[in-house]
Design a protein around this motif. Sequence first.
Motif, PDB file in Angstrom:
ATOM      1  N   ALA A 166       0.829  -1.193   0.000  1.00  0.00           N
ATOM      2  CA  ALA A 166       0.000   0.000   0.000  1.00  0.00           C
ATOM      3  C   ALA A 166       0.870   1.251   0.000  1.00  0.00           C
ATOM      4  CB  ALA A 166      -0.905  -0.005   1.240  1.00  0.00           C
ATOM      5  N   PRO A 167       0.346   2.365  -0.516  1.00  0.00           N
ATOM      6  CA  PRO A 167       1.119   3.600  -0.505  1.00  0.00           C
ATOM      7  C   PRO A 167       1.451   4.013   0.924  1.00  0.00           C
ATOM      8  CG  PRO A 167      -0.814   3.799  -1.934  1.00  0.00           C
ATOM      9  CD  PRO A 167      -0.958   2.512  -1.190  1.00  0.00           C
ATOM     10  N   ALA A 168       2.686   4.473   1.120  1.00  0.00           N
ATOM     11  CA  ALA A 168       3.105   4.891   2.461  1.00  0.00           C
ATOM     12  C   ALA A 168       2.319   6.110   2.901  1.00  0.00           C
ATOM     13  CB  ALA A 168       4.594   5.180   2.467  1.00  0.00           C
ATOM     14  N   HIS A 169       1.966   6.959   1.945  1.00  0.00           N
ATOM     15  CA  HIS A 169       1.233   8.167   2.279  1.00  0.00           C
ATOM     16  C   HIS A 169       0.459   8.617   1.062  1.00  0.00           C
ATOM     17  CE1 HIS A 169       0.291  11.870   4.313  1.00  0.00           C
ATOM     18  NE2 HIS A 169       0.765  12.569   3.301  1.00  0.00           N
ATOM     19  N   ALA A 170      -0.799   8.973   1.274  1.00  0.00           N
ATOM     20  CA  ALA A 170      -1.610   9.467   0.174  1.00  0.00           C
ATOM     21  C   ALA A 170      -1.469  10.983   0.105  1.00  0.00           C
ATOM     22  CB  ALA A 170      -3.072   9.075   0.378  1.00  0.00           C
ATOM     23  N   PHE A 171      -1.210  11.491  -1.074  1.00  0.00           N
ATOM     24  CA  PHE A 171      -1.072  12.930  -1.268  1.00  0.00           C
ATOM     25  C   PHE A 171      -2.333  13.473  -1.930  1.00  0.00           C
ATOM     26  CE2 PHE A 171       3.216  11.033  -1.615  1.00  0.00           C
ATOM     27  CZ  PHE A 171       3.799  11.632  -0.510  1.00  0.00           C
ATOM     28  N   ILE A 172      -2.534  14.766  -1.777  1.00  0.00           N
ATOM     29  CA  ILE A 172      -3.706  15.410  -2.357  1.00  0.00           C
ATOM     30  C   ILE A 172      -3.261  16.361  -3.465  1.00  0.00           C
ATOM     31  CG2 ILE A 172      -5.758  16.811  -1.895  1.00  0.00           C
ATOM     32  CD1 ILE A 172      -5.751  14.123  -0.473  1.00  0.00           C
ATOM     33  N   ALA A 173      -3.833  16.198  -4.657  1.00  0.00           N
ATOM     34  CA  ALA A 173      -3.516  17.044  -5.800  1.00  0.00           C
ATOM     35  C   ALA A 173      -4.690  17.977  -6.102  1.00  0.00           C
ATOM     36  CB  ALA A 173      -3.214  16.195  -7.025  1.00  0.00           C
TER      37      ALA A 173
ATOM     38  N   ASP B 104      -7.330  12.424  -4.765  1.00  0.00           N
ATOM     39  CA  ASP B 104      -6.660  11.609  -3.758  1.00  0.00           C
ATOM     40  C   ASP B 104      -5.735  10.637  -4.485  1.00  0.00           C
ATOM     41  OD1 ASP B 104      -6.640   8.825  -2.235  1.00  0.00           O
ATOM     42  OD2 ASP B 104      -6.913  10.380  -0.728  1.00  0.00           O
ATOM     43  N   THR B 105      -4.439  10.666  -4.149  1.00  0.00           N
ATOM     44  CA  THR B 105      -3.478   9.852  -4.908  1.00  0.00           C
ATOM     45  C   THR B 105      -3.369   8.415  -4.410  1.00  0.00           C
ATOM     46  OG1 THR B 105      -1.574  10.501  -3.554  1.00  0.00           O
ATOM     47  CG2 THR B 105      -2.116  11.916  -5.439  1.00  0.00           C
TER      48      THR B 105
ATOM     49  N   THR C 235     -12.113  13.644  -5.311  1.00  0.00           N
ATOM     50  CA  THR C 235     -12.889  13.596  -4.067  1.00  0.00           C
ATOM     51  C   THR C 235     -13.734  14.844  -3.857  1.00  0.00           C
ATOM     52  OG1 THR C 235     -11.006  14.503  -2.836  1.00  0.00           O
ATOM     53  CG2 THR C 235     -11.220  12.094  -2.938  1.00  0.00           C
ATOM     54  N   LYS C 236     -13.398  15.916  -4.582  1.00  0.00           N
ATOM     55  CA  LYS C 236     -14.178  17.149  -4.443  1.00  0.00           C
ATOM     56  C   LYS C 236     -13.915  18.055  -5.642  1.00  0.00           C
ATOM     57  CE  LYS C 236     -15.511  20.735  -1.151  1.00  0.00           C
ATOM     58  NZ  LYS C 236     -15.425  21.210   0.254  1.00  0.00           N
ATOM     59  N   THR C 237     -14.913  18.854  -5.986  1.00  0.00           N
ATOM     60  CA  THR C 237     -14.772  19.880  -7.014  1.00  0.00           C
ATOM     61  C   THR C 237     -15.091  21.220  -6.368  1.00  0.00           C
ATOM     62  OG1 THR C 237     -15.399  18.342  -8.774  1.00  0.00           O
ATOM     63  CG2 THR C 237     -15.563  20.692  -9.262  1.00  0.00           C
ATOM     64  N   ILE C 238     -14.129  22.142  -6.419  1.00  0.00           N
ATOM     65  CA  ILE C 238     -14.272  23.441  -5.756  1.00  0.00           C
ATOM     66  C   ILE C 238     -14.568  24.510  -6.797  1.00  0.00           C
ATOM     67  CG2 ILE C 238     -13.132  25.153  -4.277  1.00  0.00           C
ATOM     68  CD1 ILE C 238     -11.201  22.826  -3.429  1.00  0.00           C
TER      69      ILE C 238
ATOM     70  N   LYS D   2      -2.397   5.405 -15.196  1.00  0.00           N
ATOM     71  CA  LYS D   2      -3.766   5.761 -14.814  1.00  0.00           C
ATOM     72  C   LYS D   2      -4.204   7.037 -15.506  1.00  0.00           C
ATOM     73  CE  LYS D   2      -7.266   4.999 -11.864  1.00  0.00           C
ATOM     74  NZ  LYS D   2      -8.029   3.747 -11.789  1.00  0.00           N
ATOM     75  N   THR D   3      -5.506   7.145 -15.768  1.00  0.00           N
ATOM     76  CA  THR D   3      -6.110   8.369 -16.283  1.00  0.00           C
ATOM     77  C   THR D   3      -7.285   8.743 -15.382  1.00  0.00           C
ATOM     78  OG1 THR D   3      -5.498   7.846 -18.563  1.00  0.00           O
ATOM     79  CG2 THR D   3      -7.231   9.476 -18.253  1.00  0.00           C
ATOM     80  N   ILE D   4      -7.344  10.012 -14.988  1.00  0.00           N
ATOM     81  CA  ILE D   4      -8.391  10.483 -14.076  1.00  0.00           C
ATOM     82  C   ILE D   4      -9.160  11.619 -14.740  1.00  0.00           C
ATOM     83  CG2 ILE D   4      -8.883  11.416 -11.775  1.00  0.00           C
ATOM     84  CD1 ILE D   4      -5.930  10.449 -11.091  1.00  0.00           C
ATOM     85  N   GLN D   5     -10.466  11.474 -14.849  1.00  0.00           N
ATOM     86  CA  GLN D   5     -11.291  12.519 -15.444  1.00  0.00           C
ATOM     87  C   GLN D   5     -11.461  13.671 -14.460  1.00  0.00           C
ATOM     88  OE1 GLN D   5     -12.055  11.480 -18.532  1.00  0.00           O
ATOM     89  NE2 GLN D   5     -12.852  13.470 -19.180  1.00  0.00           N
ATOM     90  N   VAL D   6     -11.284  14.906 -14.953  1.00  0.00           N
ATOM     91  CA  VAL D   6     -11.454  16.076 -14.089  1.00  0.00           C
ATOM     92  C   VAL D   6     -12.426  17.049 -14.763  1.00  0.00           C
ATOM     93  CG1 VAL D   6      -9.287  15.868 -12.819  1.00  0.00           C
ATOM     94  CG2 VAL D   6      -9.281  17.034 -15.039  1.00  0.00           C
ATOM     95  N   GLY D   7     -12.238  18.368 -14.563  1.00  0.00           N
ATOM     96  CA  GLY D   7     -13.136  19.348 -15.156  1.00  0.00           C
ATOM     97  C   GLY D   7     -12.759  19.687 -16.588  1.00  0.00           C
ATOM     98  N   GLU D   8     -13.361  20.770 -17.104  1.00  0.00           N
ATOM     99  CA  GLU D   8     -13.109  21.170 -18.484  1.00  0.00           C
ATOM    100  C   GLU D   8     -11.828  21.990 -18.608  1.00  0.00           C
ATOM    101  OE1 GLU D   8     -16.629  22.209 -21.126  1.00  0.00           O
ATOM    102  OE2 GLU D   8     -17.455  22.604 -19.141  1.00  0.00           O
ATOM    103  N   LEU D   9     -10.989  21.602 -19.536  1.00  0.00           N
ATOM    104  CA  LEU D   9      -9.738  22.269 -19.860  1.00  0.00           C
ATOM    105  C   LEU D   9      -8.803  22.376 -18.644  1.00  0.00           C
ATOM    106  CD1 LEU D   9      -8.808  23.327 -22.627  1.00  0.00           C
ATOM    107  CD2 LEU D   9      -9.259  25.620 -21.806  1.00  0.00           C
TER     108      LEU D   9
END
Length: 326
Positions: free
Chosen positions: A22-29, A43-44, A50-53, A311-318
């Motif tokens: 398992a990952p030693a530590h999860a980072f937040i991008a 969440d890495t 995990t959230k859209t601001i 891995k590929t992660i879907q996010v917002g537009e542009l």
Amino acid sequence: MRTWTFRAWRVGLLSGLALAAAPAHAFIAYVSNEKSNTVSVIDTESWTVTKTIKVGQRPRGIDFTRDGKFVMVAVGDDDTIQMIDAKTQTVVDSLPSGPDPELFAQDAAGKVLYVANENDNTVTVIDLEKRARLGDIQVGVEPEGMTISPDGKTLINTSETTNMAHFIDTSSRQIVANVLVDARPRFAEFKHDASELWVSSEIGGTVSIIDPGKHEVTGKINFEIPGLRKEAIQPVGIGMTRDDKTAFIALGPANRVAVVDTASRKVTKYLLVGQRVWHMAFTPDEKFLLTTNGVSNDVSVIDVAAQKVIKTIQVGELPWGITIAP
């Protein structure tokens, strides 16, 4: 008794192996989405959003404050830098920039922020503790790229239309040298040992390597991808490993990240990522490199050691910029 002991040992061994895997530590991008006016939080460990601001209009440059308490994001059409509280993941304040802020850099102490304002050809200097504007530095036309030398004495700004890297003394806030590079410089990155400055030129299709002491271009990196026209290869973001041995360069609409051996200055590999790859950020342990892909609206995750997209992660537009919690 012997059977129970063996089973307990086996369970303990398997648990230990699971923990090791398992990952030693999860980072937040945090990813700025230029068109949807949002910031995606990733969440890495789970590699999920995990959230859209919701933020201001046209968010681009993004970075953590040095203490990790806030995420700063340049919202260009609102002419300001918004501050996101990393705990609550909400916008709590703003900083005074000039018109159309794009990229910014901060000093090592996290006390001063330098912001490239694309529309008025200036770099705004901001006191981060007082959250107050200290002044402006006049630079070339359409400033964008921003970085500070490892010793903190030199600020670099690249101007897209003037095609220059401006060397600015941070104590006097005066330009001490202008170095001509190829067309439309977008990003600048020092080697960690400060021996070289790398500047990407989007339209020129090259990365110029500059001697920071002599203020001279000492070499250029060119790119060739079979089946792609030269005009489609547009270098933008640059990521350098801490040992300064390997550089990763985003090639825009070429949909590739070039892996460069910094000693030979040669491309060793091209990694296929999402469409119009723009900027990138390493996780603090440097195991992964995340890239923003503007047209496909996603983030690619690169295993740094394996030099492979995993891995590929879907996010917002542009999606435009990215920063990862220190």
